[in-house]
Design a protein around this motif. Structure first.
Motif, PDB file in Angstrom:
ATOM      1  N   MET A   1       0.844  -1.191   0.000  1.00  0.00           N
ATOM      2  CA  MET A   1       0.000   0.000   0.000  1.00  0.00           C
ATOM      3  C   MET A   1       0.883   1.245   0.000  1.00  0.00           C
ATOM      4  SD  MET A   1      -2.924   1.196   2.666  1.00  0.00           S
ATOM      5  CE  MET A   1      -4.407   0.984   1.723  1.00  0.00           C
ATOM      6  N   LYS A   2       0.463   2.239  -0.716  1.00  0.00           N
ATOM      7  CA  LYS A   2       1.207   3.488  -0.809  1.00  0.00           C
ATOM      8  C   LYS A   2       1.065   4.296   0.476  1.00  0.00           C
ATOM      9  CE  LYS A   2       2.084   4.233  -5.431  1.00  0.00           C
ATOM     10  NZ  LYS A   2       3.195   4.887  -5.970  1.00  0.00           N
ATOM     11  N   GLY A   6       3.715   9.216  -0.732  1.00  0.00           N
ATOM     12  CA  GLY A   6       3.858   8.577  -2.031  1.00  0.00           C
ATOM     13  C   GLY A   6       2.683   8.909  -2.941  1.00  0.00           C
ATOM     14  N   MET A   7       1.503   8.934  -2.363  1.00  0.00           N
ATOM     15  CA  MET A   7       0.310   9.266  -3.145  1.00  0.00           C
ATOM     16  C   MET A   7       0.357  10.728  -3.595  1.00  0.00           C
ATOM     17  SD  MET A   7      -2.526   7.213  -0.918  1.00  0.00           S
ATOM     18  CE  MET A   7      -3.853   7.210  -2.110  1.00  0.00           C
ATOM     19  N   LYS A   8       0.794  11.611  -2.717  1.00  0.00           N
ATOM     20  CA  LYS A   8       0.907  13.024  -3.073  1.00  0.00           C
ATOM     21  C   LYS A   8       1.932  13.214  -4.192  1.00  0.00           C
ATOM     22  CE  LYS A   8       0.952  15.888   0.555  1.00  0.00           C
ATOM     23  NZ  LYS A   8       1.170  16.360   1.930  1.00  0.00           N
ATOM     24  N   TYR A  47      -6.642   9.187  -3.099  1.00  0.00           N
ATOM     25  CA  TYR A  47      -6.029   9.910  -1.980  1.00  0.00           C
ATOM     26  C   TYR A  47      -7.099  10.332  -0.966  1.00  0.00           C
ATOM     27  CZ  TYR A  47      -3.353  13.476   0.508  1.00  0.00           C
ATOM     28  OH  TYR A  47      -2.734  14.233   1.483  1.00  0.00           O
ATOM     29  N   ASN A  48      -8.209  10.853  -1.460  1.00  0.00           N
ATOM     30  CA  ASN A  48      -9.287  11.272  -0.556  1.00  0.00           C
ATOM     31  C   ASN A  48      -9.877  10.085   0.201  1.00  0.00           C
ATOM     32  OD1 ASN A  48      -9.134  14.042  -0.987  1.00  0.00           O
ATOM     33  ND2 ASN A  48     -10.413  13.915  -2.813  1.00  0.00           N
ATOM     34  N   ARG A  49     -10.033   8.945  -0.479  1.00  0.00           N
ATOM     35  CA  ARG A  49     -10.516   7.739   0.219  1.00  0.00           C
ATOM     36  C   ARG A  49      -9.512   7.322   1.289  1.00  0.00           C
ATOM     37  NH1 ARG A  49     -12.372   6.341  -5.037  1.00  0.00           N
ATOM     38  NH2 ARG A  49     -10.487   5.137  -5.450  1.00  0.00           N
ATOM     39  N   PHE A  50      -8.232   7.390   0.968  1.00  0.00           N
ATOM     40  CA  PHE A  50      -7.180   7.045   1.917  1.00  0.00           C
ATOM     41  C   PHE A  50      -7.280   7.939   3.161  1.00  0.00           C
ATOM     42  CE2 PHE A  50      -2.934   7.887   3.608  1.00  0.00           C
ATOM     43  CZ  PHE A  50      -2.486   6.617   3.887  1.00  0.00           C
ATOM     44  N   LEU A  51      -7.484   9.227   2.953  1.00  0.00           N
ATOM     45  CA  LEU A  51      -7.584  10.153   4.089  1.00  0.00           C
ATOM     46  C   LEU A  51      -8.797   9.853   4.956  1.00  0.00           C
ATOM     47  CD1 LEU A  51      -6.604  13.593   2.522  1.00  0.00           C
ATOM     48  CD2 LEU A  51      -5.188  12.057   3.898  1.00  0.00           C
ATOM     49  N   ARG A  52      -9.919   9.528   4.320  1.00  0.00           N
ATOM     50  CA  ARG A  52     -11.137   9.202   5.101  1.00  0.00           C
ATOM     51  C   ARG A  52     -10.936   7.935   5.917  1.00  0.00           C
ATOM     52  NH1 ARG A  52     -14.032  10.520   0.380  1.00  0.00           N
ATOM     53  NH2 ARG A  52     -14.301   8.316  -0.057  1.00  0.00           N
TER      54      ARG A  52
END
Length: 58
Positions: A1-2, A6-8, A47-52
């Protein structure tokens, strides 16, 4: 998983590609520009899903 960083990095790389393609084709409606825009949109959505998901539940 990133990782978040890394995602940014991936988002910024794809954003730069989109900017260069816009300059090259001079049209946001060119099929290649639209395709790159969709790639960037998907990365931003991931990225937004990751943050949530990463937020602790209160």
């Amino acid at each position: 998983m990133k990782t978040k960083d890394g995602m940014k990095f991936d988002i910024e790389r794809e954003r730069n590609k989109l900017h260069k393609m816009k300059q090259r084709y001079r049209d946001f409606n060119h099929p290649k520009v639209l395709e790159q825009s969709a790639v960037l949109d998907e990365l931003i959505n991931q990225y937004n899903r990751f943050l949530r998901e990463d937020k602790p539940i209160a």
